[in-house]
Each structure stands twice: as structure tokens, then as C-alpha cells.
Design a protein around this motif. Structure first.
Motif, PDB file in Angstrom:
ATOM      1  N   ARG A 150      -3.522  22.789  -9.455  1.00 35.66           N
ATOM      2  CA  ARG A 150      -3.661  21.855  -8.130  1.00 35.66           C
ATOM      3  C   ARG A 150      -3.944  22.481  -6.971  1.00 35.66           C
ATOM      4  O   ARG A 150      -3.517  22.031  -5.741  1.00 35.66           O
ATOM      5  CB  ARG A 150      -1.847  21.334  -8.102  1.00 35.66           C
ATOM      6  CG  ARG A 150      -1.702  20.344  -9.286  1.00 35.66           C
ATOM      7  CD  ARG A 150      -2.277  19.036  -9.257  1.00 35.66           C
ATOM      8  NE  ARG A 150      -1.424  17.999  -9.758  1.00 35.66           N
ATOM      9  CZ  ARG A 150      -1.588  16.725  -9.714  1.00 35.66           C
ATOM     10  NH1 ARG A 150      -2.367  16.357  -8.835  1.00 35.66           N
ATOM     11  NH2 ARG A 150      -0.801  16.066 -10.318  1.00 35.66           N
TER      12      ARG A 150
ATOM     13  N   ARG B 223      -8.482  16.675  -2.227  1.00 38.08           N
ATOM     14  CA  ARG B 223      -8.038  17.785  -3.133  1.00 38.08           C
ATOM     15  C   ARG B 223      -8.474  17.586  -4.446  1.00 38.08           C
ATOM     16  O   ARG B 223      -8.093  16.799  -5.179  1.00 38.08           O
ATOM     17  CB  ARG B 223      -6.623  17.682  -2.912  1.00 38.08           C
ATOM     18  CG  ARG B 223      -5.925  19.034  -3.247  1.00 38.08           C
ATOM     19  CD  ARG B 223      -4.551  19.301  -2.605  1.00 38.08           C
ATOM     20  NE  ARG B 223      -3.806  17.959  -2.508  1.00 38.08           N
ATOM     21  CZ  ARG B 223      -3.293  17.092  -3.037  1.00 38.08           C
ATOM     22  NH1 ARG B 223      -3.048  17.563  -4.409  1.00 38.08           N
ATOM     23  NH2 ARG B 223      -2.522  15.908  -2.747  1.00 38.08           N
TER      24      ARG B 223
ATOM     25  N   PHE C  80       0.937  -1.161   0.031  1.00 36.34           N
ATOM     26  CA  PHE C  80       0.103   0.026   0.097  1.00 36.34           C
ATOM     27  C   PHE C  80       1.024   1.321  -0.052  1.00 36.34           C
ATOM     28  O   PHE C  80       0.280   2.360   0.142  1.00 36.34           O
ATOM     29  CB  PHE C  80      -0.893  -0.099   1.369  1.00 36.34           C
ATOM     30  CG  PHE C  80      -1.814  -1.135   1.180  1.00 36.34           C
ATOM     31  CD1 PHE C  80      -3.043  -1.068   0.221  1.00 36.34           C
ATOM     32  CD2 PHE C  80      -1.734  -2.168   1.980  1.00 36.34           C
ATOM     33  CE1 PHE C  80      -3.987  -2.144   0.291  1.00 36.34           C
ATOM     34  CE2 PHE C  80      -2.632  -3.285   2.057  1.00 36.34           C
ATOM     35  CZ  PHE C  80      -3.714  -3.077   0.979  1.00 36.34           C
ATOM     36  N   LEU C  81       2.008   1.019  -0.362  1.00 35.00           N
ATOM     37  CA  LEU C  81       3.048   2.332  -0.053  1.00 35.00           C
ATOM     38  C   LEU C  81       2.529   3.307  -1.343  1.00 35.00           C
ATOM     39  O   LEU C  81       2.227   3.047  -2.383  1.00 35.00           O
ATOM     40  CB  LEU C  81       4.542   1.997  -0.385  1.00 35.00           C
ATOM     41  CG  LEU C  81       5.053   1.225  -1.324  1.00 35.00           C
ATOM     42  CD1 LEU C  81       5.459   2.345  -2.568  1.00 35.00           C
ATOM     43  CD2 LEU C  81       6.324   0.390  -1.139  1.00 35.00           C
TER      44      LEU C  81
ATOM     45  N   GLY D 167      -3.077  10.728 -10.988  1.00 31.79           N
ATOM     46  CA  GLY D 167      -2.157   9.841 -11.959  1.00 31.79           C
ATOM     47  C   GLY D 167      -1.627   8.731 -11.317  1.00 31.79           C
ATOM     48  O   GLY D 167      -1.906   8.710 -10.172  1.00 31.79           O
TER      49      GLY D 167
ATOM     50  N   ALA E  89       4.097   6.508  -3.872  1.00 29.67           N
ATOM     51  CA  ALA E  89       5.353   7.215  -4.298  1.00 29.67           C
ATOM     52  C   ALA E  89       5.743   8.642  -3.583  1.00 29.67           C
ATOM     53  O   ALA E  89       4.590   9.144  -3.231  1.00 29.67           O
ATOM     54  CB  ALA E  89       5.340   7.328  -5.680  1.00 29.67           C
TER      55      ALA E  89
ATOM     56  N   PHE F 266       3.571  12.908 -11.475  1.00 25.21           N
ATOM     57  CA  PHE F 266       2.149  12.591 -11.259  1.00 25.21           C
ATOM     58  C   PHE F 266       1.822  13.373  -9.850  1.00 25.21           C
ATOM     59  O   PHE F 266       0.856  13.682  -9.611  1.00 25.21           O
ATOM     60  CB  PHE F 266       1.699  11.447 -11.699  1.00 25.21           C
ATOM     61  CG  PHE F 266       1.951  10.297 -10.260  1.00 25.21           C
ATOM     62  CD1 PHE F 266       3.257   9.775 -10.103  1.00 25.21           C
ATOM     63  CD2 PHE F 266       1.043  10.026  -9.312  1.00 25.21           C
ATOM     64  CE1 PHE F 266       3.395   8.793  -8.911  1.00 25.21           C
ATOM     65  CE2 PHE F 266       1.169   9.379  -8.385  1.00 25.21           C
ATOM     66  CZ  PHE F 266       2.161   8.687  -8.119  1.00 25.21           C
ATOM     67  N   LYS F 267       2.687  13.522  -9.170  1.00 25.16           N
ATOM     68  CA  LYS F 267       2.540  14.224  -7.862  1.00 25.16           C
ATOM     69  C   LYS F 267       3.841  14.726  -7.032  1.00 25.16           C
ATOM     70  O   LYS F 267       4.888  14.381  -7.760  1.00 25.16           O
ATOM     71  CB  LYS F 267       1.672  13.464  -6.845  1.00 25.16           C
ATOM     72  CG  LYS F 267       2.788  12.147  -6.214  1.00 25.16           C
ATOM     73  CD  LYS F 267       2.043  11.593  -5.136  1.00 25.16           C
ATOM     74  CE  LYS F 267       2.860  10.584  -4.327  1.00 25.16           C
ATOM     75  NZ  LYS F 267       2.195   9.767  -3.620  1.00 25.16           N
TER      76      LYS F 267
HETATM   77  C1  UDX Z   1      -1.430   5.377  -4.584  1.00 23.87           C
HETATM   78  C2  UDX Z   1      -2.124   4.710  -3.151  1.00 23.87           C
HETATM   79  O1  UDX Z   1      -2.124   6.052  -2.416  1.00 23.87           O
HETATM   80  C3  UDX Z   1      -1.326   3.801  -2.626  1.00 23.87           C
HETATM   81  O2  UDX Z   1      -1.640   3.427  -1.528  1.00 23.87           O
HETATM   82  C4  UDX Z   1      -1.105   2.397  -3.539  1.00 23.87           C
HETATM   83  O3  UDX Z   1      -0.291   1.618  -3.003  1.00 23.87           O
HETATM   84  C5  UDX Z   1      -0.494   3.195  -4.750  1.00 23.87           C
HETATM   85  O4  UDX Z   1      -1.145   4.030  -5.330  1.00 23.87           O
HETATM   86  P1  UDX Z   1       0.333   6.860  -5.404  1.00 23.87           P
HETATM   87  O5  UDX Z   1       0.084   6.565  -6.795  1.00 23.87           O
HETATM   88  O6  UDX Z   1       1.843   6.918  -5.132  1.00 23.87           O
HETATM   89  O7  UDX Z   1      -0.350   5.839  -4.291  1.00 23.87           O
HETATM   90  O8  UDX Z   1       0.000   8.272  -4.953  1.00 23.87           O
HETATM   91  P2  UDX Z   1      -1.057   8.918  -4.115  1.00 23.87           P
HETATM   92  O9  UDX Z   1      -0.518  10.106  -3.229  1.00 23.87           O
HETATM   93  O10 UDX Z   1      -2.218   8.290  -3.722  1.00 23.87           O
HETATM   94  O11 UDX Z   1      -1.743  10.045  -5.160  1.00 23.87           O
HETATM   95  C6  UDX Z   1      -2.438   9.565  -6.336  1.00 23.87           C
HETATM   96  C7  UDX Z   1      -2.773  10.610  -7.333  1.00 23.87           C
HETATM   97  O12 UDX Z   1      -3.888  11.269  -6.854  1.00 23.87           O
HETATM   98  C8  UDX Z   1      -1.650  11.735  -7.679  1.00 23.87           C
HETATM   99  O13 UDX Z   1      -1.872  12.176  -8.864  1.00 23.87           O
HETATM  100  C9  UDX Z   1      -2.173  12.826  -6.423  1.00 23.87           C
HETATM  101  O14 UDX Z   1      -1.812  13.910  -7.119  1.00 23.87           O
HETATM  102  C10 UDX Z   1      -3.829  12.570  -6.729  1.00 23.87           C
HETATM  103  N1  UDX Z   1      -4.484  13.226  -5.602  1.00 23.87           N
HETATM  104  C11 UDX Z   1      -4.155  12.597  -4.384  1.00 23.87           C
HETATM  105  C12 UDX Z   1      -5.375  14.385  -5.798  1.00 23.87           C
HETATM  106  O15 UDX Z   1      -5.614  14.572  -7.057  1.00 23.87           O
HETATM  107  N2  UDX Z   1      -6.333  14.713  -4.719  1.00 23.87           N
HETATM  108  C13 UDX Z   1      -6.082  14.185  -3.540  1.00 23.87           C
HETATM  109  O16 UDX Z   1      -6.809  14.608  -2.643  1.00 23.87           O
HETATM  110  C14 UDX Z   1      -4.925  13.224  -3.497  1.00 23.87           C
END
Ligand code: UDX
Length: 556
Positions: free
Chosen positions: A529, A289, A184-185, A295, A187, A360-361
Motif C-alpha cells: 500500500r 495511489r 456517493f459516501l 476493494g 466507507a 479493504f481500506k
Molecule cells: C467508493 C466510492 O469512493 C464512493 O463514492 C462510493 O459511494 C462507494 O465506493 P469506498 O468503496 O468506500 O467508496 O472506498 P474508496 O475510498 O473509494 O476506496 C476504494 C478502494 O480503492 C479501497 O480498497 C482503496 O484502498 C482503494 N484505493 C483508493 C486505491 O487503491 N488507490 C487510491 O488512490 C484510492
């Protein structure tokens, strides 16, 4: 359970590398190997520059791979956690190795963790939504051939529900127990997520040998994870829970993005709505958010896998329900591009637009499924003179390669297109008609109250068009400087630019006043964003449009 002495991870990627490193850190008596058939990738894991960047990863590698003393006290536990890291690690033998000798490492392992890519299948039956199990299957064939009898095989990769049953990992006369142990980690916070995991999920068959295997794996995690955080379920629940966790998180984002569209047309503010609903503990404040959509390598792929599962189970209503989460995500990106083009009088011909953020973030150089890529491709269709792209963490060569792969090599200016990749943020914004913020890096945030800022324009080599703002604005506090202005030369060395060594990254905030005086009028900023404090940007003189807020260009 039988003692675990040797663990082999197959797949030295975003999941395999960091997970193996943290398991090795907390289990100094267990030998952990990470194997990959890609020798180049293994060489990089064995070098000072691993193929992925995650805050804290290098430090843990120095301890586990190199056996060096390293202080680990900056890994602060969150509230409710007791730290299990000694303030300064004792001398220890290295117990983490990276190797391309897959067969040998598998043969020595008590536990084999399969952490290879399971992307979306591109072609054929289920193409576009089903999971591509080719790499996973190839690995299981190797495991079946080389694993020692009694070895436990763990699905670490995200796989479709019931994979553990469908997988045929057997050799005549030898049984292998298969467990599901999804990761569940996230990035950018991988090391913290591993050190202080909110849960460890282990799925096992409800048989004597299934339970024994589950407790052997649990004993590895128990060396640092409190027992109440280790959840055991049946295999199918564990496989499905991984897909559902990501689908639910993505659904929250899509829900807020749908509300953002309403806010933009009504005068409501999406952040205020998020704050108001998030105060209800049943809803909670995280993952609300709004922006240009999610992404990353997981969300879209996992939702599509869930959609495919529902379709194959002949549950079209369920499939349609989850597909809408992906559709809403695309709608968020499209709306943002449409809004930008509208601000620029519906034409990008002869204009420069700047895209800030390619990952992507924030805090990662991972660009998989990055919204920025879709936005760049959509802007390209409008035929601008230039699309400038800047990211503080993504190497420019990597960005060019990915844009070439995604939008076609012809998209790059070096090949006749309009995309130019910059390693300096001010150069990327010079002479631009609009700045689009596509990743929420702290660098892009504005400090409040910057009006009246007396800093000088940054660039020393200005073209006449860059001086446009000075010439046209009688109130401009900044005198235009000459091409060889020494102050500008000095400031140029303190620009906000791409950091090739992320470990040495200092988060320098962007000086928006500098940007303002080098942009074309009217200075548009489109915040995809929600990182900007709009009032202080407007005090500088920018015209700001932000997702989920009604802008000057919007009809209410
Ligand atoms: C996600 C899950 O959180 C993680 O538990 C799983 O193992 C893998 O997929 P990750 O893809 O690394 O992790 O990033 P995360 O922080 O979850 O963000 C995903 C995307 O959603 C990003 O593009 C982020 O910018 C976007 N996001 C996140 C939003 O647009 N709004 C939010 O409120 C939160």
C-alpha cells in the motif's frame, strides 16, 4: 412541493443507517424510520453498538435516536462550507427510529428510500456481472402494497440504468413517482461525506409530478446542503452517473497499477510519477495511489454492472474496455503475491508469513471484496506453515468467519489449515519470514529515523527461533531478554492490538524495530500500500519491497 413529515428507509445497512441519521439530524421536524426485515440487525441499531462502525455515527445516533444533548462541534466543515451544526445541540425530541415493522413504517411515509443490497448476480442470465435485483424487487412489492397514495419512492441503492422505468410500483388506480438519488459516501468517512456532500444527485421524470417529487426530496437535503450542490437530471442519467462515478475512480487506480508494473521493471517510482501527473489540475492528485488494487463493496460490482449494460446494448468494445479495469485489479494482487513468494525463494513450505490489514481500506472494519482475502487465499495455495493475519479494527471472530467463508473452513489452522488470526500485531509478526502490508492503516506506518532505537524486544515468551535475530546479528542493540523479563511484561500491555471499541481507538504506531528483532532473517517486508518510508526501514535492517518501486529482487 408538499411538505415532508415522514421518511422511511428500507435497508438498515451501510447506506441506509448513516444517511437516515444525518437526514434526521438536520430535519428535526421530520420523523425518519429505518426498517429492515432482519430483526437482529435492528436490535443492534437500537443498542449502543450499531452493526457498522463509522467515525461520528454514534454521536449523531445519540442525538437523533436518543434525543440526548451532544456537542457536535468536532464535525468541522471543510473549506468553503459554512457549518450548519450548532456548537452544542439544543434539547430535541428523538426523530430517528429503527424498526422491523416494514409495512407500518412504509404506510406512514411521504418518502420511501430503498437502500437494500444490489450485489452482483451469481447465477443464471448475466451471472457474474449483472446486478442481482432480487432484494430490491421484493422491497418494491411491499412498497406497492403498503405505501400511501402520493408517496414518493426513491432508489437509493445502486441500480442498473432504466430501473426506474422497468420497476412496476403500482396499485390499481394509484401512481407512485419514482426518483433516483444515488449515494456517493465512502466507507470510513460516511458521516463527513453526508454532512458535507460535494453533490446530491436527484433524477426525476421530466413531468409535472416528476419535478414536484424531485423538489420535495430536494427540500429535505436543502436543510443543510447549499442549493448549488443539489443537481437534478433525468432518472436514467442519475442511475448511470452512479455507475460511471465509481467506474472512473476505479479506472484511475487500475491505470496507476498498470504503471506500477512498469515502474517495478524500469526503476521509475510510481509515487513520483503520480505526483508529477497529479500536479496537472486536469488530472488532479486524488485516487492515484498504486497498490494491491481496489476493494470494497462498490467498485467491482458497479463496473461489472456497466460491463453487463454495454453487453446487453450490443457494445462489446465498450464492455471490454471497462472489464479491463477489473482485470488490471486482479493483476495487481497476483503480482504482489508472486513478488512475495519470489522473495522467499519461491517456496513457503515450513514458513510463516504475516498479513497486516484485513479491511479493504483504512479506518473501517468493512472487509467486502478486500484485497487481503484474495492474497490470503493465494498464499494458502503455496502451502506455508502459517499465515498470520492481524487488523486493528476487524474483530478476530469476524475475520475467522470470513476467511472460512471465502477460502473454506479448512484454511483455518483450527481446522487443519494454516491461517491464524491474531489480535496483537507483535504476536502476529513473531517468528515470521515476511510481513505483507495489505491495508494502509496509519498504525503500520513507520516513523522516520528509528535506527539505533534502544527499545527492547516486546515478547516475554520467546521461542528459540524468535531469538534467531539476536543470536545472528552481532550489531543488534537489543540484548535478548529472559522469559520473565519485567520490562517486557510492562511493554506487552502497551501493544498494538485490535480495538473492540473503535471510538476509543488511539492510533499507536507500530514499533518496527521490535518487529525486526522477532522476525526470521532476512527480514522481508512487502508493502502493498505504499505506506512505508523505505530508507528508514532499511536502516533498521529490513529488506523492503514496495509496489511500484524496483526492489532488490527485481531485474531492471
Ligand atoms: C467508493 C466510492 O469512493 C464512493 O463514492 C462510493 O459511494 C462507494 O465506493 P469506498 O468503496 O468506500 O467508496 O472506498 P474508496 O475510498 O473509494 O476506496 C476504494 C478502494 O480503492 C479501497 O480498497 C482503496 O484502498 C482503494 N484505493 C483508493 C486505491 O487503491 N488507490 C487510491 O488512490 C484510492
Amino acid at each position: 412541493p408538499p411538505p415532508v413529515r415522514n421518511i422511511c428507509f428500507i435497508g438498515a445497512g451501510f447506506v441506509g443507517g448513516p444517511t437516515a441519521a444525518v437526514i434526521a439530524l438536520h430535519n428535526p421536524d421530520v420523523r425518519v424510520s429505518v426498517v429492515d426485515r432482519d430483526e437482529k440487525r435492528i436490535r443492534r441499531w437500537n443498542s449502543k453498538h450499531p452493526p457498522i462502525y463509522e467515525p461520528g455515527l454514534n454521536k449523531i445516533l445519540r442525538v437523533t435516536r436518543d434525543g440526548s444533548r451532544e456537542s457536535l462541534c468536532d464535525f468541522k466543515p471543510p473549506a468553503g462550507w459554512e457549518t450548519r451544526l450548532s456548537p452544542s445541540s439544543k434539547t430535541r425530541n428523538p426523530n430517528l427510529v429503527f424498526s422491523s415493522d416494514v409495512a407500518r413504517s412504509v404506510a406512514q411515509a411521504d418518502i420511501v428510500m430503498v437502500a437494500v443490497n444490489t450485489p452482483t448476480k451469481r447465477r443464471g442470465n448475466g451471472g457474474g456481472s449483472a446486478t442481482d435485483m432480487a432484494a430490491f424487487e421484493a422491497v418494491t412489492a411491499t412498497v406497492a402494497e403498503h405505501a400511501r397514495p402520493g408517496a414518493i419512492i426513491v432508489e437509493k441503492s445502486t441500480v442498473p440504468c432504466r430501473t426506474s422505468q422497468l420497476l412496476a410500483i403500482h396499485r390499481p388506480g394509484v401512481h407512485f413517482e419514482i426518483l433516483s438519488n444515488p449515494e456517493f459516501l465512502s466507507a470510513g468517512t460516511a458521516i463527513n461525506d453526508l454532512l458535507y456532500a460535494n453533490r446530491i444527485l436527484i433524477g426525476a421524470r421530466n413531468t409535472e409530478s416528476g419535478r414536484r417529487a424531485a423538489s420535495a426530496l430536494a427540500s429535505v437535503y436543502a436543510s443543510w446542503i447549499p442549493p448549488e450542490r443539489i443537481i437534478t437530471t433525468n432518472c436514467f442519467s442519475s442511475e448511470l452517473a452512479k455507475l460511471v462515478a465509481n467506474a472512473m475512480l476505479a479506472q484511475r487506480i487500475s491505470s496507476m497499477n498498470s504503471i506500477a508494473a512498469i515502474c517495478e521493471k524500469t526503476g521509475a517510482d510510481v509515487d513520483e510519477v503520480a505526483g508529477a501527473i497529479g500536479a496537472d489540475p486536469r488530472i488532479g492528485s486524488k485516487f492515484l495511489r498504486a497498490g494491491i488494487g481496489f476493494g470494497g463493496s462498490c467498485f467491482k460490482k458497479d463496473i461489472l454492472s456497466l460491463v453487463y449494460l454495454a453487453e446487453t446494448l450490443v457494445l462489446p468494445e465498450v464492455a471490454q474496455y471497462w472489464r479491463a479495469v477489473v482485470d488490471m485489479n486482479e493483476f495487481a494482487r497476483n503480482r504482489f503475491v508472486t513478488r512475495a513468494v519470489k522473495c522467499l525463494n519461491n517456496t513457503l513450505t515450513g514458513k510463516k508469513v504475516t498479513v497486516l490489514g484485513f479491511a479493504f481500506k483504512k479506518n473501517t472494519n468493512d472487509t467486502r471484496e478486500s484485497p487481503a482475502l484474495d492474497i490470503i487465499r493465494a498464499l494458502e495455495e503455496e502451502g506455508p506453515a502459517e499465515i498470520a493475519v492481524y487488523d486493528p479494527l476487524c474483530p478476530p471472530t469476524q475475520m475467522s468467519e470470513e476467511i472460512g467463508r471465502f477460502a473454506g473452513n479448512g484454511a483455518l489452522q483450527s481446522n487443519g489449515g494454516s491461517v491464524v488470526v491474531y489480535s496483537d500485531v507483535y504476536a502476529a509478526c513473531r517468528g515470521t519470514n515476511a510481513v505483507l502490508i495489505t491495508t494502509e492503516f496509519d498504525e503500520f506506518k513507520n516513523r522516520a529515523g528509528r535506527s539505533g532505537d534502544q527499545s527492547r524486544p516486546l515478547e516475554s515468551t520467546q521461542t528459540p527461533s524468535m531469538r534467531l535475530a539476536h543470536a545472528e546479528d552481532p550489531l543488534c542493540p537489543i540484548p535478548p531478554c529472559s522469559d520473565d523479563c519485567p520490562d517486557c511484561q510492562v511493554e506487552a500491555s502497551s501493544t498494538l492490538s485490535f480495538t473492540s471499541n473503535p471510538e476509543q481507538r488511539r492510533t499507536t504506531k507500530m514499533d518496527w524495530t521490535k518487529v525486526y528483532y522477532h522476525m526470521r532473517r532476512p527480514q522481508w517486508v512487502l508493502d502493498g500500500r505504499g505506506v512505508l518510508e523505505i530508507e528508514s526501514m532499511e536502516r533498521i535492517g529490513f529488506r523492503v519491497e514496495s509496489v511500484g518501486r524496483c526492489g532488490a529482487n527485481q531485474e531492471v
